[in-house]
Structures are given as C-alpha cells and as structure tokens.
Design a protein around this motif. Structure first.
Motif, short mmCIF file in Angstrom:
data_model
loop_
_atom_site.label_atom_id
_atom_site.label_comp_id
_atom_site.label_asym_id
_atom_site.label_seq_id
_atom_site.Cartn_x
_atom_site.Cartn_y
_atom_site.Cartn_z
N VAL B 19 0.81 -1.21 0.03
CA VAL B 19 0.00 -0.01 -0.01
C VAL B 19 0.81 1.19 0.18
O VAL B 19 0.62 2.11 -0.84
CB VAL B 19 -1.01 -0.17 1.28
N VAL B 22 2.36 1.88 -3.24
CA VAL B 22 1.60 2.45 -4.25
C VAL B 22 1.35 3.85 -3.97
O VAL B 22 1.23 4.70 -4.86
CB VAL B 22 0.16 1.64 -4.23
N LEU B 23 1.23 4.14 -2.79
CA LEU B 23 0.86 5.57 -2.47
C LEU B 23 2.10 6.61 -2.75
O LEU B 23 1.93 7.59 -3.26
CB LEU B 23 0.47 5.70 -1.04
N ARG B 26 6.72 7.07 -7.47
CA ARG B 26 6.38 7.70 -8.43
C ARG B 26 6.66 6.89 -9.58
O ARG B 26 6.13 7.29 -10.88
CB ARG B 26 7.10 9.12 -8.33
N ILE B 92 4.71 8.42 -12.68
CA ILE B 92 3.11 8.46 -12.75
C ILE B 92 2.45 9.88 -12.62
O ILE B 92 1.46 10.03 -13.29
CB ILE B 92 2.77 7.81 -11.59
N ASP B 93 3.14 10.76 -12.10
CA ASP B 93 2.60 12.05 -11.86
C ASP B 93 2.68 12.83 -13.47
O ASP B 93 1.80 13.89 -13.33
CB ASP B 93 3.32 12.81 -10.80
N TYR B 95 1.53 11.27 -15.84
CA TYR B 95 0.24 10.80 -16.60
C TYR B 95 -0.61 11.46 -16.12
O TYR B 95 -1.76 10.77 -15.52
CB TYR B 95 0.23 9.26 -16.47
N ASN B 96 -1.03 12.58 -16.44
CA ASN B 96 -2.24 13.47 -15.63
C ASN B 96 -3.05 14.26 -16.64
O ASN B 96 -3.58 15.04 -16.27
CB ASN B 96 -1.52 14.46 -14.68
N ILE B 97 -2.90 13.79 -17.87
CA ILE B 97 -4.01 14.42 -18.81
C ILE B 97 -5.34 14.38 -18.65
O ILE B 97 -6.26 14.95 -19.13
CB ILE B 97 -3.50 14.34 -20.31
N LEU B 98 -5.91 13.18 -18.17
CA LEU B 98 -7.19 12.73 -17.92
C LEU B 98 -7.80 13.69 -16.76
O LEU B 98 -8.06 12.89 -15.71
CB LEU B 98 -7.40 11.18 -17.77
N LYS B 99 -8.22 14.72 -16.63
CA LYS B 99 -8.68 15.48 -15.60
C LYS B 99 -9.54 16.53 -16.10
O LYS B 99 -9.96 16.43 -17.49
CB LYS B 99 -7.72 16.23 -14.67
N TRP B 100 -9.86 17.80 -15.37
CA TRP B 100 -11.04 18.43 -15.67
C TRP B 100 -10.78 19.31 -16.88
O TRP B 100 -10.99 20.01 -17.34
CB TRP B 100 -11.72 19.35 -14.44
#
Lengths: 645, 100
Positions: B19, B22-23, B26, B92-93, B95-100
């Motif tokens: 856990v 995962v948290l 990066r 991983i940070d 990969y953040n284009i799927l947002k508002w």
C-alpha cells in the motif's frame, strides 16, 4: 351503373394524383387535358346516374354504396359510404357540370401562368373534395369533404402566394372557416351523443323519436350546424373572408367562391332539413341572418369599384337569399336558387375574368368603360347573367328568387318583414349589377392608351364556357316554375322525397290559408318585377345617361358612401376587437411568459447545475496517486466501521 | 512450529509495504510491483488459513489468483510500455492529462 357511383369522386382524384405526382414534368397541354377530362368523365357519369335515378319510382330514389368501414369503434361505427338521392344528384350535376366548364375556361385564363400543373392539381383536388362532401352519406365523411374544400380554397386563394395580399387572404379564409367548422363539429357530437349514429338517413329517421320538437337540445344542435354553414357560406358575422378571397385566380372565384363551395352550407342545411324543421327557433335565426346578410351585402356592393368585389358581395347577398329560403323551411327553393345562382354567378365571374384578361389585369371599374364593342361575346353573356340575377321574368334567377320571396311571405315560418327586406335587396341587386354593366361596357373608355391597344376578345376556350353558361342562365329556371303559371314544378317534385318532412308544414299551411294566396303571389311577383325595372332604369340614368349625377350623389351622401366603400368598417372592427387583442396576447405569451418565465426557469436551473459541477469536478485531478490515497482512505474507513460494529 | 498469527503478521506487513509503495512511489513500475506485493500478501493469508483449517479451498483460490495475476501482469506491463513510448517517462505524476 349505380355500382360505379364511387367513380364520380374518384375521377378527379386520379387527375389530382396524376398532375400532382408529376408536377412540373408534364407539358402544358397534357396537364390541361388531364385536369379537364377527369372532371368531364365525372360529369358524364353523373348525367347517367341522374337518368338512372329518374327511372326509379319517386319514393325509392336512393342509391347507397358502402365502400368500406372507416371507424369500427364500439358503438361508434362510420362507413365510407356514398349516398345518391335527388338532392345529391342535383349537387353533383352542378359541381361537375359547372366545374367542367370552369376547368375548360381555366385552360385559356391560365395560359400565361408559369404553374398550370399546380393550378389544375388544386382544382381537381377541390372537385374531389366537393363531390365527397355532397355524396357523403354521413356527417363524418361530409366533414372530410368540408375540410377538403376549405383546404383547396386556402390553396387556391393563395395561388399567387408571392403577393402578400393573396397569402394573407388565404390565411384569413382558412382561419375564419375554422370558427365555423368548430360549430359544425360540436353539432355533430350532439347528434351522435343523442341519436347514436351519424348516417343522414338514420338521423333523419330517428330524430323525431330522440329529440323533443322545439326543445333546447335540437335547437342547440341546429344552431351549431348553422354556425358551420355561416363560416363556409360567408354569412354575417363570418362573411369577411369571401371578399378577400377574390385575390385568387378568377376561375377559382367562379368555381369555389360563387358556384360550389360557398353553397355547401346551404346544402348541409337542406341535407339535415329533418332536424331543422323540428327547431323553429333555429329556423328563425337562419332566416334572420340570411335576410340581413342579403340586404347588408347588397348595400356594400353598391359602392365597390373592384369588379370582382362587387360580385363577391353579390355572392354573399345571394347566399343570404338561400339561407332565407332555408330559414322559412323552403329548402327546395334554397337549393333551386343554389342551382340557378351557380349558373349565372359562375358566368358573371368568368365574364369578369374575361374582362380582366382583356384589360391586362385591371380590376378597377373606374378604369374601364366602353368595352361593349371590344368584347362582344363577353358583353352579351354577362348581360344575360346580369338580367338573370336581377330577376327579369323568364330567366333563371327570376324563378328561384321569386319563389324564395313568396315562401318568405307565405310560409308558416315566414313573415312579411322577411319579404320586405328581400324585396329591397332585389332592387339593390338589380341596381348594383347594372351599375357594373354600365361602368364596364358602356360610356367613355377610361383606360390608358396602352391598355386599350391590348384589348382583345378572349380565346375560344374561354368564350365557349361563357356561352354554355349563358344558355343555362336563361333556361335553368324553367324546371322550377311556380304553380301559379299553371305548370308543373319539376324541381319541387324531384326533391320532394328528400324534403318530405321539410315541406309538410308549409304545405298544410297553404291549404289552411285557402286559394286566396294566388292573387297575393301574383301581386308580390309584379311588385318585385316593377322594383327591379325601376332600379335598372335608375342605374341607367345614373351610370350611363347622366354620369355627372353619380358624382353629385356621391358628394351629397359622402358620409354614407364612405361607410359603404369601407364595408361598414367591419374589417377594422374585427381587427380592433379580435385580431389586435390576440396579437398582443400572443406577444405577451412570447416575450414575457415564454422568454422570461419558462426559458428563465430552465436556463436558471441549467446554470445552477453548471456551478455545482464546476466545484465537484475539481476533485478529478488526473493524478493517480491522489486517487489511490483517497481509495485507501476509503478502505480504511469501511474496514474500521465493519471492525467496530 | 510457526503459528498462524505469524503468517498473518507477515502478510499484513507485506500488504502494508504494498500500500505504501502504491501511495508514495512515482515510478510506475515500482507501483506495479507494489500491487503484486499486495496480491501475494492476500495469497499468503489464504494459504495460511487453508493450512490451519485443513481445507483445500484456499489453495484453489491461490492458484486462481496466480493465474489471473500472470495475465494481469502481461496486460499491465504492456500498458506501461505503451505509456512509456508515448510520454518517454515512467513518472506516474506526469500521466495526468485525464482531468477536468
């Protein structure tokens, strides 16, 4: 032969489909041929059916043809069925006969129009709808025809729809007619509600058992049916559409707005005479509206300058006569006048069309004059029609109008006052019709030189129908000569089976009054003939011999003339009382209720949703570790909850 | 004799490491490995209880989980490779284009 009854309306339908589906693909001669020949086939078949009907015994002259069941719904059962009896036989002969002549005339009249296909399509559809109306054996099918002719009237009034006045006139006719149709529908509902059937024959048979004679229910029913007739047949207060309907092509005015469609109301009342005879109060209303309309429209006709508008008001006035006849329970006289009027008024309109055609589309009589020598055939035939409508003895209009006047005086439902008003109208009619003739065909030539150079007699396709109609305007009345001439009234005998109940009351009344009536009938007849002759002489003096008299009269009675010229300002009155409030109310409903209230509520709701979701979606960061953290936190919370529980 | 609670404690520790991995990680590959760690912690628990209660159901479950984990690893690694090809990073940070 009677098996082919359904073909009478079907032929024009075939013409309608052919010209309509191949619109713009057929050459002009083919379009004209299809348009005319289909109506001619109907006419030929109608004549054959008429003779077959004539060969049957008088009491049994009914041919019924059930085509199919239309509405099978519990107690409510309506067939598409045709009914040929003496009454509808007269009607189909008039509709197809006069209709055919007008179709032929149209070939010449619409020769320069770019859209003959559309014109003949509408005209054939009209003929189909009108034949459906008169041949229907129940109220519902009649209503289909009733609406169909209304639709065609709308389409043909607005035939030249590029002209705003024409499309406006079409809309006006349609909307005003809708008011009447509403009454007709309500009347139909009451009939079905109380009789349980809409078949004419069943209703006529059961009506005396179901309704109390003179009761409120039957009176209401008849008045509602009469509202329908008022709309269709242009009576006070719904007559305003008919004069405007003159925006359509002239043959259309002749066919729809003089000879056939506008008489549908009279036909409907004659068809339901079994109901009307049971409601004396309703008959009184019919007679009063009829005679007042006759007089009222005749006075407007005195001052109009547009040749077609004079004829339009004349039509309204003559329809008033027919309703007067129906109102005094002389339904036969009403139908008789319907027939003769179809001849001479169609002829007058076609003659006017011929004049307009020759005058390069000029309709104002003040710019005509002296056309007698240019248009000899048109002049002779129009003069015959004018003599007929004025009621010169021997011509068709004399017999029918005189019978109505006599019945208005002598019938059980009649009243001397009806006769007096009808008598005055007869004088006015003679005056304004001869005013038209003198202004158009006699006197100085008031057109400009260019128009004069183009004046020509119309082609054969237009003059031949004029001549045929002129012949019928002369002899058409001979079938219904009054009894005092010592001859048989064939027309009355012919319609007797249909009008059995309708004629019973006046007949017994006449018996009770004794033989003294003959003298009165002669007296009244001579009085009206004398009045007509005086009126014609007066018109001759004012509009031909001493034309300066017309100007001085106009100046002396300028206020009255202005009122008549402006048609009593009724259009303005309706505009202020009905149209403007409706327009303002609609504007309010649009600008305030719709835009502010309804749109405001929905748009406001949508904005609130947007604000809320603007806030909520900030949680969607796109960072996977944030999601994982929230997810773990959620799992911890749930596990803790389960563990502590 | 190793007690049941010892197995459970080890499994809990493994799961906790997963856990946290995962948290905090990066690197998408480490994140992926942490997920596998958590899966195996669960497997360990299943085996332990299966042994302790002397039934075979746990074993069967573990085989099922291993099989699916193998398939999942293939798909997951394929996704990682595709992501890397597109973004040229394993962070991983990013990969953040799927947002508002």
């Amino acid at each position: 032969m009677s098996d082919y009854l359904f073909l009478v309306p079907i032929f024009p339908l075939i013409g309608f489909l052919t010209n309509g589906l191949l619109l713009g693909r057929l050459p002009r001669p083919v379009v004209s041929f299809v348009g005319c020949s289909t109506v001619f086939l109907s006419f030929a078949l109608s004549v054959m059916l008429f003779f077959e009907l004539k060969a049957m015994p008088a009491g049994l002259r009914v041919i019924e043809q059930v085509l199919f069941t239309w509405v099978p719904s519990g107690d409510f059962h309506v067939n598409v069925a045709l009914l040929l009896d003496p009454l509808s036989a007269v009607m189909i002969l008039v509709v197809t006969g006069v209709g055919f002549l007008i179709h032929v005339y149209s070939v010449g009249y619409m020769h320069h129009d770019p859209c003959p296909g559309r014109y003949f399509t509408y005209l054939n559809l009209f003929t189909f709808a009108m034949l459906t109306l008169v041949l229907a054996d129940n109220f519902m099918l009649m209503f289909v025809g009733w609406e169909g002719v209304g639709l065609c009237s709308y389409l043909l009034i607005g035939f030249w729809f590029e002209k705003k006045s024409a499309s406006d006139a079409g809309k006006k006719a349609f909307i005003v007619n809708r008011i009447g149709d509403f009454g007709f529908l309500l009347g139909m509902f009451i009939i079905f509600w109380s009789v349980g059937s809409l078949d004419f024959l069943v209703v006529a048979e059961k009506a005396p058992l179901v309704f109390a004679a003179g009761g409120a229910l039957i009176t209401t029913t008849c008045l509602l049916l009469f509202v329908g007739a008022i709309g269709k047949s242009a009576q006070i207060p719904l007559y305003v559409w008919l004069p405007d309907a003159m925006e359509g092509p002239t043959p259309v005015s002749a066919l729809i707005h003089a000879a056939t469609m506008v008489t549908a109301g009279v036909y409907m009342i004659a068809r339901t005479n079994a109901l009307f005879i049971m409601a004396p109060d309703a008959l009184l209303v019919v007679a009063v509206i009829g005679v007042v309309t006759a007089l009222y429209a005749a006075t407007i006709g005195l001052a109009q300058n547009d040749i077609k508008r004079v004829l339009a008001y004349s039509t309204v006035s003559q329809l008033g006569y027919m309703f007067l006849a129906c109102g005094v329970a002389a339904f036969t006289a009403g139908i008789f006048h319907l027939m003769t009027h179809a001849f001479f008024k169609a002829l007058l309109f076609l003659g006017a069309g011929s004049v307009i055609h020759a005058m390069s589309d000029e309709q104002d009589m003040r710019h005509m004059g002296g056309l007698k020598k240019y248009l000899p055939v048109t002049f002779i035939t129009m003069l015959i029609a004018t003599l007929a409508i004025a009621g010169i003895p021997g011509l068709s209009g004399f017999f029918s109008k005189d019978e109505i006047l006599w019945k208005a005086f002598s019938s059980q439902f009649g009243h001397p006052l009806f006769w007096v008003l009808g008598f005055i109208t007869a004088g006015l009619t003679a005056f304004y019709m001869f005013r038209l003739v003198f202004m158009t065909f006699y006197g100085k030539e008031r057109m400009d030189s260019e128009t004069r150079a183009h004046i020509h007699e119309s082609p054969k396709s237009m003059t031949v129908p004029l001549v045929i109609l002129a012949v019928f305007s002369v002899i058409g009345g001979l079938v219904g000569m009054p009894h005092i001439f010592g001859v048989t009234n064939y027309f009355e005998h012919w319609l007797e089976p249909v009008m059995a109940q309708g004629q019973q009351a006046p007949a017994s009344h006449a018996l009770a009054a004794g033989g003294g009536d003959t003298g009165a009938e002669w007296g009244l007849m001579l009085a009206s003939v004398a009045l007509v002759l005086v009126s014609i002489y007066f018109a001759y003096v004012v509009y031909n011999k001493r034309t300066e008299l017309a100007t001085s009269l106009r100046e002396r009675f300028s206020a009255l003339h202005k009122v008549l010229l402006n048609k009593y300002y009724i259009d303005e009155f309706y505009g202020a009382v009905v149209v403007r409030p409706v327009v303002y109310f609609s504007l309010f409903m649009w600008k305030v209720f719709d835009v502010v209230v309804i749109d405001g509520f929905l748009n406001g709701l949508a904005s609130r949703y947007e604000e809320v979701s603007d806030f909520v979606r900030t949680g969607q960061t796109g960072r996977v570790r944030t999601y994982a953290t929230v997810f773990v936190f959620g799992v911890v919370v749930i596990v803790a909850y389960l563990a502590l529980d | 004799m190793i007690t049941l609670s010892a197995y459970v404690v080890v499994a809990m520790v493994l799961f906790g490491i997963g856990v946290i991995g995962v948290l905090v990680s990066r690197n998408v590959i480490i994140l992926f490995m942490s997920v596998e760690l958590m899966l195996n912690a669960a497997n360990l628990t299943l085996i332990a209880f299966s042994r302790a209660l002397n039934v075979l159901d746990g074993h069967v479950f573990v085989f099922l989980v291993l099989t699916i984990a193998a398939a999942e690893a293939a798909v997951g690694l394929a996704m990682v490779i595709t992501l890397f090809r597109n973004r040229e990073t394993v962070n991983i940070d990013r990969y953040n284009i799927l947002k508002w």
